[in-house]
Write an enzyme that holds these catalytic residues in place. Structure first.
Site, PDB file in Angstrom:
ATOM      1  N   ALA A 172      -6.101  -4.624   2.095  1.00  0.00           N
ATOM      2  CA  ALA A 172      -6.717  -3.323   1.867  1.00  0.00           C
ATOM      3  C   ALA A 172      -8.058  -3.174   2.605  1.00  0.00           C
ATOM      4  CB  ALA A 172      -6.898  -3.115   0.369  1.00  0.00           C
ATOM      5  N   GLN A 173      -8.884  -4.238   2.565  1.00  0.00           N
ATOM      6  CA  GLN A 173     -10.208  -4.156   3.209  1.00  0.00           C
ATOM      7  C   GLN A 173     -10.084  -3.859   4.701  1.00  0.00           C
ATOM      8  OE1 GLN A 173     -13.421  -3.937   3.074  1.00  0.00           O
ATOM      9  NE2 GLN A 173     -13.135  -3.620   0.888  1.00  0.00           N
ATOM     10  N   GLY A 213       0.068   9.262   6.700  1.00  0.00           N
ATOM     11  CA  GLY A 213      -0.083   8.189   5.705  1.00  0.00           C
ATOM     12  C   GLY A 213      -1.336   8.371   4.862  1.00  0.00           C
ATOM     13  N   GLY A 220      -2.364   6.206   2.474  1.00  0.00           N
ATOM     14  CA  GLY A 220      -2.703   4.921   1.833  1.00  0.00           C
ATOM     15  C   GLY A 220      -4.176   4.631   2.064  1.00  0.00           C
ATOM     16  N   GLU A 269       1.571 -13.622  -8.149  1.00  0.00           N
ATOM     17  CA  GLU A 269       1.059 -12.749  -9.224  1.00  0.00           C
ATOM     18  C   GLU A 269       2.191 -12.267 -10.132  1.00  0.00           C
ATOM     19  OE1 GLU A 269      -2.955 -11.247  -6.886  1.00  0.00           O
ATOM     20  OE2 GLU A 269      -1.285  -9.862  -6.974  1.00  0.00           O
TER      21      GLU A 269
END
Ligand SMILES: Cc1cc2nc3c(=O)[nH]c(=O)nc-3n(C[C@H](O)[C@H](O)[C@H](O)COP(=O)(O)OP(=O)(O)OC[C@H]3O[C@@H](n4cnc5c(N)ncnc54)[C@H](O)[C@@H]3O)c2cc1C
Length: 444
Positions: free
Chosen positions: A338-339, A30, A32, A194
């Site tokens: 993400a963090q 991965g 990402g 969003e």
């Protein structure tokens, strides 16, 4: 560098050349946020790293919704994994999909497109394969309601949205026109919110004056959720402010509503049929199937239960990081953001480097929450960080600055800033292309 590709399958037992590795091999699955963070933390370690991903690019997922709504183009929010890792000499990148893991033999089965099967050996394995959309047991909905996880998904959604306006303009049937101009989003988490806000602005600002028979501003944008309120991971006060903002820009919100069916005509929600040509699924996610290949305990969403060191206690030298892992800290799950993925990736990279140097492990992993943000169209974002809660224009500026800085490469930052500035000043969007899909270039 000693190669980690030592044998092939499924050809009939080829002679296997086993190279005794001079260095330990770290296999990261991965590329990402989490996988790249592991690799970077191992920058100075004396190891051979192999990073495997089924895509050749790393995606900045927080801006995927802008590709789906024609603000940005795919290359602006993504970067080739090879390019990101080009300067790190102890790493190789392999384009391949993982098909199996044998923790006993310390091997992983991968399929390389156009080449076939490969068996990869490792000393340390890090699984960072993230999540994928989940339709809660109704996989048949996927055909009609794409989720948003990849650049392909984003382009599919963009094509669906833009095509709906074209078809609304070309049909003479009032009912069909209304169906084409109704957009239904299932799931009111940050992605649903969003996307809904961005579609509303596309319709009311960008497409204004572009059509002759329809008024895009009269589109219906419905945001449905089975829960009691939108944005359940944010404080109730912020969720209320976002609801107000969404109503102001024309998004209709329905909470406590279960979607029972999705088909080519639209959705059935709480027993009521809503005709819609564009249904988007932003409701649920489940872990990538790679996690299950370990054969260890997972939660209901298929995420691996990890130990305090992001490890799998019953399988030595195997770690799971990012969205694919589930971990409880202070009574709450570490969020799939993400963090968290970056912090876990860094932690595991440093841990492996330490172990290789023969040092003792440091303290266990601890997630440090730096705050969460969501954006609601132009000029409005929300931020929750500890007890701090803010919303509005200044928060939106902070959101924009942080997102530009977090993009993977300098050229992404430059391009996104330029597009945003132009879009902000003109109200236009640069990527309003309807993809034609794969097409033969042979003469017809
Ligand atoms: C639309 C959207 C918006 C988001 N917005 C925000 C936000 O605003 N803020 C925030 O903090 N977080 C946001 N998130 C969440 C955030 O993006 C994730 O938490 C983060 O990407 C997790 O990182 P990861 O490395 O675990 O997984 P990913 O980033 O998903 O990476 C997983 C990688 O594994 C690869 N892979 C998967 N299966 C295989 C296989 N079988 N073989 C080989 N490779 C494989 C994939 O190709 C991918 O590159 C958003 C997510 C989405 C989808």
């Amino acid at each position: 560098m000693t190669t980690v590709l030592t044998k092939s399958f499924p050809q009939e037992k080829p002679p296997v050349t086993r190279v005794v590795p001079s260095k330990k091999r770290v296999l990261i699955i991965g590329g990402g946020f989490a996988g790249v963070a592991v690799a970077r933390a191992l920058k100075r370690a004396d190891v051979d790293i192999l990073l495997v991903d089924r895509r050749n690019h790393h995606i900045f997922q927080p801006l995927l919704y802008q590709v789906a709504t024609a603000v940005l183009s795919p290359a602006e929010i993504a970067a080739p994994i090879r390019q990101i890792e080009a300067k790190q000499k102890n790493i190789s990148v392999l384009l391949a999909e993982i098909k199996g893991i044998d923790p006993g033999a310390r091997t992983v089965e991968a399929t390389c497109p156009g080449i076939g099967g490969r068996k990869l050996e490792y000393d340390f394995l890090v699984i960072a394969t993230g999540m994928r959309p989940s339709y809660f047991g109704h996989d048949e909905f996927a055909r009609f309601a794409p989720g948003l996880k990849s650049l392909n998904d984003a382009e599919t959604i963009r094509t669906k949205i833009l095509s709906a306006f074209e078809l609304a303009e070309s049909t003479d049937d009032e009912r069909e026109r209304a169906r084409q101009m109704t957009f239904v989003l299932v799931g009111a988490g940050p992605t649903g919110v969003e996307l809904a806000a961005s579609i509303a602005q596309l319709a009311s600002v960008t497409l204004r004056n572009n059509f002759r028979k329809i008024d895009p501003a009269k589109s219906r944008i419905l945001l449905l959720d089975g829960g009691a309120r939108i944005l359940p991971t944010f404080a109730e006060s912020l969720s209320g402010r976002v609801a107000k903002r969404l109503s102001k820009i024309g998004v209709e919100i329905s909470t406590g509503v279960k979607v029972e069916k999705v088909d080519d005509q639209g959705v059935i929600a709480a027993g009521v049929r809503i005709p819609s040509a564009t249904v988007l699924w932003t409701a649920g996610v489940s872990a990538s199937p790679v996690v299950k290949m370990l054969g260890t305990k997972t939660d209901r969403a298929g995420r691996a239960f990890v130990g305090a060191f992001m490890d799998i206690p019953e399988v030595p030298n195997v770690f799971v990081v990012g969205d694919a892992a589930t971990m409880i800290q202070d009574g709450h799950p570490v969020p799939g953001v993400a963090q968290a993925a970056i912090q876990q990736g860094r932690f595991v990279g440093h841990l492996i480097a330490n172990r290789l140097r023969g040092r003792k492990d440091g303290p266990p992993f601890r997630y440090r929450d730096k705050g969460n943000m969501a954006v609601v169209g132009k000029n409005f974002a929300i931020l929750e960080a500890g007890h701090l809660r803010s919303s509005g224009f200044v928060t939106w500026l902070v959101w924009a600055a942080l997102h530009v800085l977090a993009l993977p490469q300098l050229q992404n930052r430059f391009r996104v800033q330029t597009q945003w500035l132009w879009s902000y000043l003109s109200g236009q969007r640069s990527s309003r292309l309807i993809s034609e899909g794969p097409r033969s270039s042979a003469p017809e």
